[in-house]
Design a protein around this motif. Structure first.
Motif, mmCIF file in Angstrom:
data_model
loop_
_atom_site.group_PDB
_atom_site.id
_atom_site.type_symbol
_atom_site.label_atom_id
_atom_site.label_comp_id
_atom_site.label_asym_id
_atom_site.label_seq_id
_atom_site.Cartn_x
_atom_site.Cartn_y
_atom_site.Cartn_z
ATOM 1 N N HIS A 1 -0.898 -8.569 8.503
ATOM 2 C CA HIS A 1 -1.456 -9.645 8.080
ATOM 3 C C HIS A 1 -2.043 -9.835 7.034
ATOM 4 C CE1 HIS A 1 -1.423 -10.215 12.398
ATOM 5 N NE2 HIS A 1 -2.059 -11.258 12.416
ATOM 6 N N TYR A 2 -1.303 -10.917 5.511
ATOM 7 C CA TYR A 2 -1.801 -11.136 4.392
ATOM 8 C C TYR A 2 -2.544 -11.933 4.002
ATOM 9 C CZ TYR A 2 0.338 -11.413 -0.829
ATOM 10 O OH TYR A 2 0.641 -11.823 -1.886
ATOM 11 N N PHE A 3 -3.179 -11.715 3.370
ATOM 12 C CA PHE A 3 -4.145 -12.519 2.436
ATOM 13 C C PHE A 3 -4.432 -12.861 0.778
ATOM 14 C CE2 PHE A 3 -5.972 -11.696 6.403
ATOM 15 C CZ PHE A 3 -6.404 -12.652 6.893
ATOM 16 N N ILE A 4 -4.427 -13.565 0.622
ATOM 17 C CA ILE A 4 -4.423 -14.149 -1.245
ATOM 18 C C ILE A 4 -5.941 -13.699 -1.829
ATOM 19 C CG2 ILE A 4 -3.720 -14.493 -2.983
ATOM 20 C CD1 ILE A 4 -0.876 -14.990 -2.279
ATOM 21 N N HIS A 5 -6.669 -13.655 -2.152
ATOM 22 C CA HIS A 5 -7.796 -13.467 -3.134
ATOM 23 C C HIS A 5 -7.366 -14.750 -4.567
ATOM 24 C CE1 HIS A 5 -11.696 -14.461 -4.506
ATOM 25 N NE2 HIS A 5 -12.519 -13.872 -3.483
ATOM 26 N N TYR A 6 -7.820 -15.566 -5.030
ATOM 27 C CA TYR A 6 -7.792 -15.731 -6.415
ATOM 28 C C TYR A 6 -7.879 -16.736 -7.502
ATOM 29 C CZ TYR A 6 -3.703 -18.530 -2.638
ATOM 30 O OH TYR A 6 -2.350 -18.838 -2.228
ATOM 31 N N SER A 7 -7.883 -17.079 -8.237
ATOM 32 C CA SER A 7 -8.417 -17.637 -9.584
ATOM 33 C C SER A 7 -9.603 -16.804 -9.932
ATOM 34 C CB SER A 7 -9.539 -17.985 -8.599
ATOM 35 O OG SER A 7 -9.258 -19.194 -8.116
ATOM 36 N N GLU A 8 -10.650 -15.824 -10.608
ATOM 37 C CA GLU A 8 -11.755 -15.217 -11.487
ATOM 38 C C GLU A 8 -10.953 -13.923 -10.745
ATOM 39 O OE1 GLU A 8 -14.107 -15.204 -7.736
ATOM 40 O OE2 GLU A 8 -12.402 -17.079 -8.878
ATOM 41 N N ASN A 9 -10.909 -13.619 -9.595
ATOM 42 C CA ASN A 9 -10.647 -12.308 -9.479
ATOM 43 C C ASN A 9 -9.488 -12.259 -7.831
ATOM 44 O OD1 ASN A 9 -10.727 -9.547 -8.578
ATOM 45 N ND2 ASN A 9 -12.723 -9.535 -7.309
ATOM 46 N N TRP A 10 -8.271 -11.792 -8.720
ATOM 47 C CA TRP A 10 -6.604 -11.626 -7.598
ATOM 48 C C TRP A 10 -6.492 -10.627 -6.680
ATOM 49 C CZ3 TRP A 10 -3.172 -15.150 -7.135
ATOM 50 C CH2 TRP A 10 -2.858 -16.743 -7.771
ATOM 51 N N CYS A 11 -6.342 -10.825 -5.788
ATOM 52 C CA CYS A 11 -6.415 -10.056 -5.057
ATOM 53 C C CYS A 11 -5.222 -9.693 -3.686
ATOM 54 C CB CYS A 11 -7.964 -10.199 -4.070
ATOM 55 S SG CYS A 11 -7.624 -8.574 -2.474
ATOM 56 N N ASN A 12 -4.268 -8.928 -3.005
ATOM 57 C CA ASN A 12 -3.255 -9.545 -1.700
ATOM 58 C C ASN A 12 -4.254 -8.287 -0.715
ATOM 59 O OD1 ASN A 12 -1.591 -10.038 -3.406
ATOM 60 N ND2 ASN A 12 -0.574 -8.548 -4.364
ATOM 61 N N LEU A 13 -4.905 -8.526 0.213
ATOM 62 C CA LEU A 13 -5.334 -8.561 1.546
ATOM 63 C C LEU A 13 -4.442 -8.197 2.333
ATOM 64 C CD1 LEU A 13 -8.319 -6.780 2.796
ATOM 65 C CD2 LEU A 13 -8.252 -9.564 2.970
ATOM 66 N N HIS A 14 -4.650 -6.551 2.517
ATOM 67 C CA HIS A 14 -3.450 -6.656 3.622
ATOM 68 C C HIS A 14 -4.324 -6.229 4.714
ATOM 69 C CE1 HIS A 14 -0.526 -6.352 0.390
ATOM 70 N NE2 HIS A 14 -1.140 -6.159 -0.464
ATOM 71 N N VAL A 15 -3.970 -6.365 5.721
ATOM 72 C CA VAL A 15 -4.993 -6.339 7.620
ATOM 73 C C VAL A 15 -4.353 -5.670 7.959
ATOM 74 C CG1 VAL A 15 -6.699 -6.865 8.963
ATOM 75 C CG2 VAL A 15 -6.184 -8.079 6.556
ATOM 76 N N TRP A 16 -4.460 -4.034 8.808
ATOM 77 C CA TRP A 16 -4.000 -4.580 9.538
ATOM 78 C C TRP A 16 -4.718 -3.383 10.743
ATOM 79 C CZ3 TRP A 16 1.330 -3.233 7.025
ATOM 80 C CH2 TRP A 16 1.259 -3.054 5.528
ATOM 81 N N GLY A 17 -3.933 -3.196 11.840
ATOM 82 C CA GLY A 17 -4.882 -2.280 13.348
ATOM 83 C C GLY A 17 -5.378 -0.547 13.489
ATOM 84 N N PRO A 18 -5.686 -0.467 13.314
ATOM 85 C CA PRO A 18 -5.969 1.036 14.196
ATOM 86 C C PRO A 18 -4.536 1.943 13.573
ATOM 87 C CG PRO A 18 -7.202 0.292 15.086
ATOM 88 C CD PRO A 18 -6.656 -0.598 14.671
ATOM 89 N N GLY A 19 -4.587 3.137 12.506
ATOM 90 C CA GLY A 19 -3.556 4.064 13.519
ATOM 91 C C GLY A 19 -2.831 3.824 13.072
ATOM 92 N N CYS A 20 -2.553 3.197 11.530
ATOM 93 C CA CYS A 20 -1.587 2.730 10.511
ATOM 94 C C CYS A 20 -1.020 3.329 10.258
ATOM 95 C CB CYS A 20 -1.595 1.024 10.201
ATOM 96 S SG CYS A 20 -0.068 0.289 9.438
ATOM 97 N N ALA A 21 0.888 3.521 10.254
ATOM 98 C CA ALA A 21 1.101 4.369 9.280
ATOM 99 C C ALA A 21 1.718 3.718 7.577
ATOM 100 C CB ALA A 21 2.604 4.626 9.650
ATOM 101 N N GLU A 22 1.285 2.831 7.404
ATOM 102 C CA GLU A 22 1.530 2.202 6.306
ATOM 103 C C GLU A 22 0.680 2.690 5.052
ATOM 104 O OE1 GLU A 22 3.475 0.666 2.810
ATOM 105 O OE2 GLU A 22 4.532 1.191 5.432
ATOM 106 N N THR A 23 -0.872 2.896 5.881
ATOM 107 C CA THR A 23 -2.374 2.853 5.213
ATOM 108 C C THR A 23 -1.702 4.596 4.963
ATOM 109 O OG1 THR A 23 -3.766 3.223 7.098
ATOM 110 C CG2 THR A 23 -3.808 1.270 6.945
ATOM 111 N N VAL A 24 -1.209 5.089 6.019
ATOM 112 C CA VAL A 24 -1.668 6.829 4.485
ATOM 113 C C VAL A 24 -0.535 6.583 3.997
ATOM 114 C CG1 VAL A 24 -0.787 8.585 6.381
ATOM 115 C CG2 VAL A 24 -1.694 7.313 7.308
ATOM 116 N N ARG A 25 1.110 6.281 3.905
ATOM 117 C CA ARG A 25 1.653 6.227 2.557
ATOM 118 C C ARG A 25 1.042 5.653 1.323
ATOM 119 N NH1 ARG A 25 7.131 6.282 4.794
ATOM 120 N NH2 ARG A 25 7.919 3.808 2.956
ATOM 121 N N HIS A 26 0.151 4.398 1.439
ATOM 122 C CA HIS A 26 -0.334 4.315 -0.026
ATOM 123 C C HIS A 26 -1.226 4.750 -0.005
ATOM 124 C CE1 HIS A 26 0.071 -0.503 2.339
ATOM 125 N NE2 HIS A 26 1.703 -0.072 1.514
ATOM 126 N N MET A 27 -2.202 5.758 0.659
ATOM 127 C CA MET A 27 -3.067 6.540 0.221
ATOM 128 C C MET A 27 -1.980 8.081 -0.177
ATOM 129 S SD MET A 27 -5.534 4.894 0.325
ATOM 130 C CE MET A 27 -7.747 6.047 1.004
#
Length: 215
Positions: free
Chosen positions: A120-146
């Motif tokens: 699930h993907y969210f954006i925070h705009y304007s003064e503090n741009w952010c891509n927020l990536h939301v995952w469930g527990p035990g997600c392999a992608e978070t391991v790859r990122h780290m």
């Protein structure tokens, strides 16, 4: 709190093939930034901390893990001026438990990707741009990122090489008027080669690509 589920090594090694037709578009983007690779900014860790505080204010203990990932999490690495965050929640399918609260803190719900760990993907705009990536527990992608984040923090040669790849990809993408997704695809081959070396070095697989089972 129960222990996070064990992630199969095969899932960690598996590369995601982006298929735009499988992305569920929830809301259109409100704003867009030009594609530009900027020199490292001393403010990036503080900006992450500010966004982390917003997430904690929204979700409290429903936010199981909040991690600064991506290029702005690597000191000395040029990057797009956008903070990337991985957020783990207990039930990614229970949107009512986190989507309204995140949106109330300024995170705009953009997409679902059921075929990619229910990302699930969210954006925070304007003064503090952010891509927020939301995952469930035990997600392999978070391991790859780290793994990639920590490797680049520790290996200046790869950090410098990645900076060159990013700049070249941005120039090529802007030259033909393409999107950030095209920019990401231009980096993909180099990133996969780096991940191969990381997986071997960290004991996730053999040189010829065979998974190594871990305790």
């Amino acid at each position: 709190m129960s222990a996070a589920p064990k992630i199969p090594v095969e899932e960690i090694l598996k590369h995601y093939e982006y298929k735009p037709e499988l992305v569920q578009r929830v809301n259109p983007r409100k704003e867009a930034l030009p594609l530009a690779i900027e020199e490292p900014k001393a403010e990036w860790p503080a900006r992450f901390a500010s966004l982390e505080a917003k997430i904690k204010a929204a979700l409290g203990d429903k936010a199981l893990v909040i991690s600064h990932v991506g290029s702005t999490s690597v000191p000395g690495l040029p990057a797009k001026d956008v903070i990337d965050i991985d957020l783990t929640v207990s039930d990614i399918l229970d949107e009512d438990s986190y989507v309204p609260a995140l949106e109330a803190q300024g995170f705009h719900f953009r997409n679902r990707e059921p075929s990619w760990h229910n990302h699930h993907y969210f954006i925070h705009y304007s003064e503090n741009w952010c891509n927020l990536h939301v995952w469930g527990p035990g997600c392999a992608e978070t391991v790859r990122h780290m793994l990639m984040r920590d490797w680049l923090r520790e290996h200046a040669d790869d950090r410098e090489a990645y900076a060159r790849v990013k700049r070249e990809a941005a120039v090529a993408t802007n030259a033909v008027g393409e999107s950030v997704m095209d920019y990401n695809l231009r980096k993909e081959g180099w990133i996969r080669e780096l991940l191969h070396r990381i997986f071997v070095a960290k004991g996730y697989m053999t040189e010829d690509g065979q998974p190594i089972q871990r305790d």
